[in-house]
Design a protein around this motif. Structure first.
Motif, PDB file in Angstrom:
ATOM      1  N   SER A  31       0.832  -1.201   0.000  1.00  0.00           N
ATOM      2  CA  SER A  31       0.000   0.000   0.000  1.00  0.00           C
ATOM      3  C   SER A  31       0.871   1.258   0.000  1.00  0.00           C
ATOM      4  O   SER A  31       0.511   2.269  -0.599  1.00  0.00           O
ATOM      5  CB  SER A  31      -0.949   0.006   1.194  1.00  0.00           C
ATOM      6  N   TYR A  32       2.050   1.193   0.643  1.00  0.00           N
ATOM      7  CA  TYR A  32       2.963   2.339   0.649  1.00  0.00           C
ATOM      8  C   TYR A  32       3.374   2.705  -0.778  1.00  0.00           C
ATOM      9  O   TYR A  32       3.268   3.863  -1.185  1.00  0.00           O
ATOM     10  CB  TYR A  32       4.210   2.028   1.487  1.00  0.00           C
ATOM     11  N   TRP A  33       3.856   1.724  -1.538  1.00  0.00           N
ATOM     12  CA  TRP A  33       4.327   2.012  -2.896  1.00  0.00           C
ATOM     13  C   TRP A  33       3.169   2.355  -3.820  1.00  0.00           C
ATOM     14  O   TRP A  33       3.320   3.193  -4.712  1.00  0.00           O
ATOM     15  CB  TRP A  33       5.144   0.851  -3.453  1.00  0.00           C
ATOM     16  N   LEU A  34       2.021   1.772  -3.625  1.00  0.00           N
ATOM     17  CA  LEU A  34       0.861   2.119  -4.449  1.00  0.00           C
ATOM     18  C   LEU A  34       0.414   3.559  -4.182  1.00  0.00           C
ATOM     19  O   LEU A  34       0.012   4.267  -5.101  1.00  0.00           O
ATOM     20  CB  LEU A  34      -0.281   1.134  -4.212  1.00  0.00           C
ATOM     21  N   ARG A  35       0.524   4.011  -2.926  1.00  0.00           N
ATOM     22  CA  ARG A  35       0.223   5.411  -2.620  1.00  0.00           C
ATOM     23  C   ARG A  35       1.242   6.345  -3.263  1.00  0.00           C
ATOM     24  O   ARG A  35       0.892   7.389  -3.806  1.00  0.00           O
ATOM     25  CB  ARG A  35       0.207   5.641  -1.103  1.00  0.00           C
ATOM     26  N   ARG A  36       2.525   5.979  -3.208  1.00  0.00           N
ATOM     27  CA  ARG A  36       3.557   6.809  -3.834  1.00  0.00           C
ATOM     28  C   ARG A  36       3.302   6.911  -5.332  1.00  0.00           C
ATOM     29  O   ARG A  36       3.498   7.953  -5.942  1.00  0.00           O
ATOM     30  CB  ARG A  36       4.968   6.232  -3.604  1.00  0.00           C
ATOM     31  N   ALA A  38       0.311   6.564  -6.873  1.00  0.00           N
ATOM     32  CA  ALA A  38      -0.891   7.387  -7.067  1.00  0.00           C
ATOM     33  C   ALA A  38      -0.596   8.867  -6.855  1.00  0.00           C
ATOM     34  O   ALA A  38      -1.173   9.726  -7.533  1.00  0.00           O
ATOM     35  CB  ALA A  38      -1.995   6.929  -6.114  1.00  0.00           C
ATOM     36  N   ASP A  39       0.333   9.191  -5.937  1.00  0.00           N
ATOM     37  CA  ASP A  39       0.688  10.583  -5.665  1.00  0.00           C
ATOM     38  C   ASP A  39       1.648  11.163  -6.704  1.00  0.00           C
ATOM     39  O   ASP A  39       1.935  12.353  -6.687  1.00  0.00           O
ATOM     40  CB  ASP A  39       1.331  10.711  -4.281  1.00  0.00           C
ATOM     41  N   ASP A  41       4.886  10.312  -7.035  1.00  0.00           N
ATOM     42  CA  ASP A  41       6.267  10.379  -6.546  1.00  0.00           C
ATOM     43  C   ASP A  41       7.185   9.393  -7.260  1.00  0.00           C
ATOM     44  O   ASP A  41       8.390   9.613  -7.335  1.00  0.00           O
ATOM     45  CB  ASP A  41       6.321  10.075  -5.045  1.00  0.00           C
TER      46      ASP A  41
END
Length: 61
Positions: A31-36, A38-39, A41
């Protein structure tokens, strides 16, 4: 998943306690990398694998 930071971004890698290198690395999808992603980054990429020549002789010789 293979990822690298977008140009001008410094992205921490919590699993390795360092920054994601500019050339990227393979990481576990989370979820951390998927958020990065989506953002905006980071970006995903694929390395091109070159075919390896078959050195075995055919025909049983």
């Amino acid at each position: 998943m293979q990822i690298r930071p977008k140009r001008g971004r410094s992205v921490p890698d919590p699993a390795r306690s360092d920054l994601l290198p500019a050339e990227g690395r393979n990481v576990e999808e989370s979820s951390y990398w998927l958020r990065r992603l989506a953002d905006g980054d980071i970006e995903q990429f694929r390395t091109e694998k070159k075919p390896v020549a078959d050195t075995k002789k055919q025909g049983g010789e």
